[in-house]
Design an enzyme around this catalytic site. Structure first.
Site, PDB file in Angstrom:
ATOM      1  CB  THR A 180      -0.871  -0.036   1.274  1.00 15.79           C
ATOM      2  OG1 THR A 180      -1.799  -1.100   1.133  1.00 15.79           O
ATOM      3  CG2 THR A 180      -1.625   1.258   1.523  1.00 15.79           C
ATOM      4  CG  ASP A 211      -6.427  -0.296   6.441  1.00 16.20           C
ATOM      5  OD1 ASP A 211      -6.263  -1.316   5.735  1.00 16.20           O
ATOM      6  OD2 ASP A 211      -5.550   0.570   6.578  1.00 16.20           O
ATOM      7  CB  THR A 231       0.706   0.554   5.136  1.00 18.34           C
ATOM      8  OG1 THR A 231       0.988  -0.708   4.500  1.00 18.34           O
ATOM      9  CG2 THR A 231       1.958   0.996   5.868  1.00 18.34           C
ATOM     10  N   GLY A 234      -5.362  -4.859   7.173  1.00 12.25           N
ATOM     11  CA  GLY A 234      -6.490  -3.944   7.120  1.00 12.25           C
ATOM     12  C   GLY A 234      -7.572  -4.224   8.148  1.00 12.25           C
TER      13      GLY A 234
HETATM   14  N1  ASP Z   1      -4.046  -2.065   4.602  1.00 12.48           N
HETATM   15  C1  ASP Z   1      -4.172  -2.614   3.269  1.00 12.48           C
HETATM   16  C2  ASP Z   1      -5.441  -3.408   3.164  1.00 12.48           C
HETATM   17  O1  ASP Z   1      -5.734  -4.147   4.076  1.00 12.48           O
HETATM   18  C3  ASP Z   1      -3.006  -3.467   2.905  1.00 12.48           C
HETATM   19  C4  ASP Z   1      -1.653  -2.841   3.161  1.00 12.48           C
HETATM   20  O2  ASP Z   1      -1.542  -1.808   3.765  1.00 12.48           O
HETATM   21  O3  ASP Z   1      -0.661  -3.383   2.721  1.00 12.48           O
HETATM   22  O4  ASP Z   1      -6.106  -3.342   2.174  1.00 12.48           O
END
Ligand code: ASP
Length: 310
Positions: A180, A211, A231, A234
């Protein structure tokens, strides 16, 4: 009014394999330069965050825009948010499939609608009505992610369709399923902004939204405290509303580094989730913390030279 400026950008907290470190480093550095050029000329924190995030979305090594993970059905579905610390208004899009740069549409939602979050076909229609063009979903798919999708299907067979047949350059494959991107900025007018953009988790159920586009979870900005982009896992981040929690720590007197560390500890203690976050506060101080093996990030402030970490 603050005359100091600050920008921090990230390309995700995850187990970045050695062979992707250089690509991640170059990606966050480029994004920092693009966003900093905006701030340096007196541009807004919102513009700096948007420009830096567009840059990150366009680098296939990250899980955002082109190069994003494929969902269970072999499709890319993207989420993004932008938040304005002056007004507490945010704009976000989720589960969009035909937008190369969802952060741009999130910005349009922020500024040209009364809404905070548009999803799927409605978000794409909004983009078109505001002058953006849609891409073919296959343009977001790269060979690395198609290979990953087939490998994951081989290890846990499920009745899936084939992934869209896109073949953009993706570089060598890598383990891990994250990347992310996001940015946080303070401009010379004293305004803070945050942005986050993602393709979400590899093999996610179609329609799953994490998230990242949710206000207070994947990002938050308040001129009275700070701007945060998060990040990581989520569903865990949503449980503790991580970005808002970090801003609340600033409000209670933590400096940005302490707030970042406490927020990551909170995520671990209350959910066993791992992740990371970047903070810029209203005094142009930066905080960065993560509980994953690595996090790709870069920052620069009026008081500090450009710094890149992977
Ligand atoms: N937080 C992101 C999600 O769950 C994934 C990430 O941050 O790598 O979609």
């Amino acid at each position: 009014m603050s005359n100091k400026i600050a920008l921090a950008v990230h390309g995700g907290a995850w187990g970045i394999p050695d062979e992707l470190v250089e690509a991640c480093r170059a990606g966050v550095q480029q994004a920092l330069e693009r966003g900093w050029a905006v701030l340096e000329k007196g541009g807004t924190a919102l513009d700096a965050c948007e420009q830096a995030t567009v840059e990150l979305e366009n680098v296939p090594v990250f899980d955002a825009g082109v190069g994003s993970h494929l969902n269970r059905d072999g499709r890319v579905q993207l989420d993004a948010i932008v938040m304005d610390g002056a007004t507490l208004k945010s704009g976000a899009v989720a589960a969009v499939e035909r937008l190369r740069n969802p952060v741009q549409v999130a910005r349009l939602v922020l500024e040209r609608s009364d809404h905070m979050l548009l999803v799927g076909a409605g978000a794409e229609q909004f983009a078109v009505e505001h002058g953006l063009s849609l891409c073919n979903p296959s343009e977001l798919v790269i060979a690395r992610e198609t290979e990953r999708w087939y490998q994951e299907r081989a290890s846990s067979p499920a009745p899936l369709a084939s992934p869209s047949a896109g073949q953009a350059e993706g570089g060598s494959g890598g383990s891990g399923t994250m990347g992310t991107v996001g940015a946080v900025a303070l401009d010379a007018h004293g305004n803070l902004a945050a942005s986050t953009s993602t393709g979400g988790t590899a093999g996610k159920f179609p329609g799953r939204v994490g998230d990242s586009p949710l206000v207070g979870c994947g990002g938050y900005a308040d001129n009275l405290t700070g701007a945060v982009s998060a990040t990581g896992a989520g569903e865990a981040i949503m449980k503790v509303v991580l970005s808002k929690a970090a801003c609340d720590l600033l409000a209670c007197g933590s400096d940005p580094q302490a707030a970042a560390e406490k927020a990551v500890a909170l995520l671990q203690e209350r959910t066993q989730g791992r992740g990371g976050l970047l903070i810029v506060d209203r005094k142009a101080r930066v905080g960065a913390a993560f509980s994953t093996a690595r996090m790709a990030y870069a920052f620069r402030t009026t008081d500090s030279d450009p710094t890149v970490h992977v």
